[in-house]
Design an enzyme around this catalytic site. Structure first.
Site, PDB file in Angstrom:
ATOM      1  N   HIS A  23      -8.704  -5.363   9.129  1.00 41.57           N
ATOM      2  CA  HIS A  23      -8.744  -5.413   7.657  1.00 41.57           C
ATOM      3  C   HIS A  23     -10.005  -4.750   7.104  1.00 41.57           C
ATOM      4  O   HIS A  23     -10.506  -5.127   6.048  1.00 41.57           O
ATOM      5  CB  HIS A  23      -8.609  -6.862   7.149  1.00 41.57           C
ATOM      6  CG  HIS A  23      -7.241  -7.412   7.402  1.00 41.57           C
ATOM      7  ND1 HIS A  23      -6.169  -7.142   6.579  1.00 41.57           N
ATOM      8  CD2 HIS A  23      -6.765  -8.173   8.414  1.00 41.57           C
ATOM      9  CE1 HIS A  23      -5.090  -7.746   7.068  1.00 41.57           C
ATOM     10  NE2 HIS A  23      -5.428  -8.363   8.188  1.00 41.57           N
TER      11      HIS A  23
ATOM     12  N   GLY B 143       2.293  -6.712  15.261  1.00 40.20           N
ATOM     13  CA  GLY B 143       0.856  -6.395  15.268  1.00 40.20           C
ATOM     14  C   GLY B 143       0.495  -5.224  16.157  1.00 40.20           C
ATOM     15  O   GLY B 143      -0.678  -4.949  16.363  1.00 40.20           O
ATOM     16  N   LEU B 144       1.508  -4.530  16.710  1.00 38.95           N
ATOM     17  CA  LEU B 144       1.231  -3.405  17.603  1.00 38.95           C
ATOM     18  C   LEU B 144       1.605  -2.082  16.941  1.00 38.95           C
ATOM     19  O   LEU B 144       1.719  -1.060  17.595  1.00 38.95           O
ATOM     20  CB  LEU B 144       1.965  -3.575  18.941  1.00 38.95           C
ATOM     21  CG  LEU B 144       1.597  -4.841  19.716  1.00 38.95           C
ATOM     22  CD1 LEU B 144       2.396  -4.944  21.008  1.00 38.95           C
ATOM     23  CD2 LEU B 144       0.100  -4.884  20.032  1.00 38.95           C
TER      24      LEU B 144
ATOM     25  N   SER C  35       5.455   0.208  12.867  1.00 40.44           N
ATOM     26  CA  SER C  35       5.751   0.977  11.650  1.00 40.44           C
ATOM     27  C   SER C  35       5.134   2.367  11.715  1.00 40.44           C
ATOM     28  O   SER C  35       5.801   3.360  11.439  1.00 40.44           O
ATOM     29  CB  SER C  35       5.208   0.263  10.412  1.00 40.44           C
ATOM     30  OG  SER C  35       5.751  -1.002  10.299  1.00 40.44           O
TER      31      SER C  35
ATOM     32  N   GLU D 173       4.623   4.323   3.947  1.00 41.76           N
ATOM     33  CA  GLU D 173       4.510   2.866   4.026  1.00 41.76           C
ATOM     34  C   GLU D 173       4.198   2.269   2.643  1.00 41.76           C
ATOM     35  O   GLU D 173       4.751   1.251   2.250  1.00 41.76           O
ATOM     36  CB  GLU D 173       3.391   2.538   5.013  1.00 41.76           C
ATOM     37  CG  GLU D 173       3.390   1.117   5.403  1.00 41.76           C
ATOM     38  CD  GLU D 173       3.305   0.941   6.909  1.00 41.76           C
ATOM     39  OE1 GLU D 173       3.519   1.901   7.683  1.00 41.76           O
ATOM     40  OE2 GLU D 173       3.032  -0.184   7.311  1.00 41.76           O
TER      41      GLU D 173
ATOM     42  N   ASP E 161      -3.445   2.536  11.573  1.00 39.90           N
ATOM     43  CA  ASP E 161      -2.382   2.687  12.568  1.00 39.90           C
ATOM     44  C   ASP E 161      -1.964   4.149  12.725  1.00 39.90           C
ATOM     45  O   ASP E 161      -1.717   4.634  13.832  1.00 39.90           O
ATOM     46  CB  ASP E 161      -1.165   1.853  12.152  1.00 39.90           C
ATOM     47  CG  ASP E 161      -1.542   0.415  11.856  1.00 39.90           C
ATOM     48  OD1 ASP E 161      -2.609  -0.019  12.317  1.00 39.90           O
ATOM     49  OD2 ASP E 161      -0.765  -0.268  11.160  1.00 39.90           O
TER      50      ASP E 161
ATOM     51  N   TYR F  49      -0.486  -9.795   3.132  1.00 40.34           N
ATOM     52  CA  TYR F  49      -1.283  -8.582   3.345  1.00 40.34           C
ATOM     53  C   TYR F  49      -1.689  -7.925   2.016  1.00 40.34           C
ATOM     54  O   TYR F  49      -2.860  -7.652   1.777  1.00 40.34           O
ATOM     55  CB  TYR F  49      -0.494  -7.593   4.210  1.00 40.34           C
ATOM     56  CG  TYR F  49      -1.292  -6.363   4.581  1.00 40.34           C
ATOM     57  CD1 TYR F  49      -1.961  -6.301   5.796  1.00 40.34           C
ATOM     58  CD2 TYR F  49      -1.400  -5.282   3.710  1.00 40.34           C
ATOM     59  CE1 TYR F  49      -2.716  -5.186   6.125  1.00 40.34           C
ATOM     60  CE2 TYR F  49      -2.158  -4.175   4.033  1.00 40.34           C
ATOM     61  CZ  TYR F  49      -2.793  -4.131   5.248  1.00 40.34           C
ATOM     62  OH  TYR F  49      -3.549  -3.026   5.565  1.00 40.34           O
TER      63      TYR F  49
HETATM   64  C1  GLA Z   1      -2.011  -3.414   9.566  1.00 38.89           C
HETATM   65  C2  GLA Z   1      -2.177  -2.224   8.635  1.00 38.89           C
HETATM   66  C3  GLA Z   1      -3.503  -1.498   8.880  1.00 38.89           C
HETATM   67  C4  GLA Z   1      -4.680  -2.461   8.917  1.00 38.89           C
HETATM   68  C5  GLA Z   1      -4.365  -3.682   9.791  1.00 38.89           C
HETATM   69  C6  GLA Z   1      -5.429  -4.744   9.708  1.00 38.89           C
HETATM   70  O1  GLA Z   1      -1.874  -2.993  10.883  1.00 38.89           O
HETATM   71  O2  GLA Z   1      -1.124  -1.317   8.808  1.00 38.89           O
HETATM   72  O3  GLA Z   1      -3.687  -0.502   7.903  1.00 38.89           O
HETATM   73  O4  GLA Z   1      -5.064  -2.851   7.627  1.00 38.89           O
HETATM   74  O5  GLA Z   1      -3.132  -4.283   9.454  1.00 38.89           O
HETATM   75  O6  GLA Z   1      -6.608  -4.283  10.291  1.00 38.89           O
END
Ligand code: GLA
Length: 347
Positions: A17, A104-105, A108, A141, A153, A203
């Site tokens: 974040h 979390g991986l 997207s 996104e 990401d 988020y």
């Molecule tokens: C997701 C978002 C990223 C980043 C993380 C948190 O993966 O796509 O842009 O903000 O959360 O670090």
């Protein structure tokens, strides 16, 4: 010949974040991701199949309508590329992957990056600079999927390198590879079993709170904040800002530890990052806490939630004597997104 594009997911070693706060992160690309196989189709249309879901989509290249789920990514990719002046050809797309969704991986970003690389290649134009592609993918996104995510990401998927993590400075967008030599240590991820969708989770709210904190402090972004400044804010903005300031410092400490070859020092940094994400940023859940506890019980030197939060995977750093808990997935830094020319599959 079919055009095949592979784009990896990622694990963020530390720096969560921080991307949309113009801070620092230290992610790496993993060897799991999304593959898009593209064939030319007569006419200005896209016919797409998500092979693992058994679902299809079909739309005209000229002004696709918005859609939900995976279709939003495909339509967004075509529309954003067209908007950027990239030549497109009608295409039959087959989309498959082995990175768990909403975990979390970075499933997207892997999907966005693989789609745009395949569509650019089929259109026959040159590949735009990768930083531009990262921004284009994040617009998919933001605008088409509705998640106000940053660039973490997409940059990782596009710039990943074997054996290296990437120190990303989100203010300058400088990307510096940092050797991640694990020796007989291991990094593993363990699934909390909970899934998220950024567009619907907290988020976007966290991102708004960070913007509000920066506005209140009269600074361009929380990158410029200090712990003292954060303490002057009302709650919950004070906690959110404290997370961002302390997390940026931990990223730089982690880089220094890696450069000294002091892997053991990463453990307490991962734990401190997790505590900050749990207590100050408030993106953990009971299922995530139970997963962190399982990794610690297995002897992990440090463990933390990765990605946007509210579920997903937990990263653990295991020393030579620790035993990975059942279901853990070993992860190591792999190459970034790439194109391959493949013989056409039978049928
Ligand atoms: C997701 C978002 C990223 C980043 C993380 C948190 O993966 O796509 O842009 O903000 O959360 O670090």
């Amino acid at each position: 010949m079919d055009t095949v594009a592979f784009a990896p997911g990622r694990v963020n070693l530390i720096g969560e974040h921080t991307d949309y706060n113009q801070g620092f992160s230290l992610p790496f690309a993993i060897d799991r991701g999304v593959t898009v196989r593209a064939r030319p189709l007569a006419g200005a249309r896209i016919e797409a199949t998500a092979t693992d879901l058994g679902e299809r989509d079909s739309f005209a290249l000229d002004g696709p309508e918005p859609a939900e789920g995976w279709r939003a990514f495909v339509r967004g990719a075509a529309a954003e590329l067209a908007g950027a002046g990239v030549p497109l050809h009608g295409a039959l797309l087959e989309i498959g992957g082995d990175v768990p969704r909403g975990a979390g991986l970075s499933s997207s970003a892997a999907l966005e990056v693989a789609l745009v690389l395949a569509l650019i290649a089929l259109g026959g134009g040159p590949e735009p600079p990768r930083l531009e592609l990262a921004k284009l993918c994040s617009r998919i996104e933001n605008e088409w999927v509705g998640a106000q995510t940053g660039l973490l990401d997409q940059i990782t998927s596009l710039f990943g390198e074997p054996g290296r993590a990437l120190l990303i400075d989100f203010r300058s967008l400088d990307v510096r590879p940092v050797a991640l030599e694990l020796g007989d240590w291991r990094l593993v991820t363990l699934d909390s079993g909970e899934r998220h969708a950024h567009a619907g989770s907290g988020y976007n709210e966290r991102r708004e709170q960070c913007d509000a904190a920066a506005r209140e402090l009269g600074i361009a972004s929380l990158r410029e904040a200090t712990l003292e400044m954060a303490a002057t804010l009302p709650e919950p903005l004070a906690r959110r800002a404290r997370h961002v300031v302390s997390e940026n410092a931990r990223v730089l400490e982690a880089v220094a530890a890696l450069e000294r070859g002091a892997l053991a020092e990463l453990g307490p940094l991962l734990d401190a990052s997790h505590a900050s994400l749990r207590d100050d940023y408030e993106v953990s859940t009971p299922a995530v806490e139970a997963t962190v506890a399982r990794l610690h019980a297995a002897g992990a030197a440090g463990a933390r939630i990765v990605g946007g939060g509210f579920g997903g995977h937990v990263l653990g750093l295991l020393g030579p004597a620790a035993c990975a808990p059942p279901g853990a997935l070993e992860v190591r830094p792999g190459p970034g997104a790439a194109l391959r020319q493949m013989p056409r599959s039978a049928g």
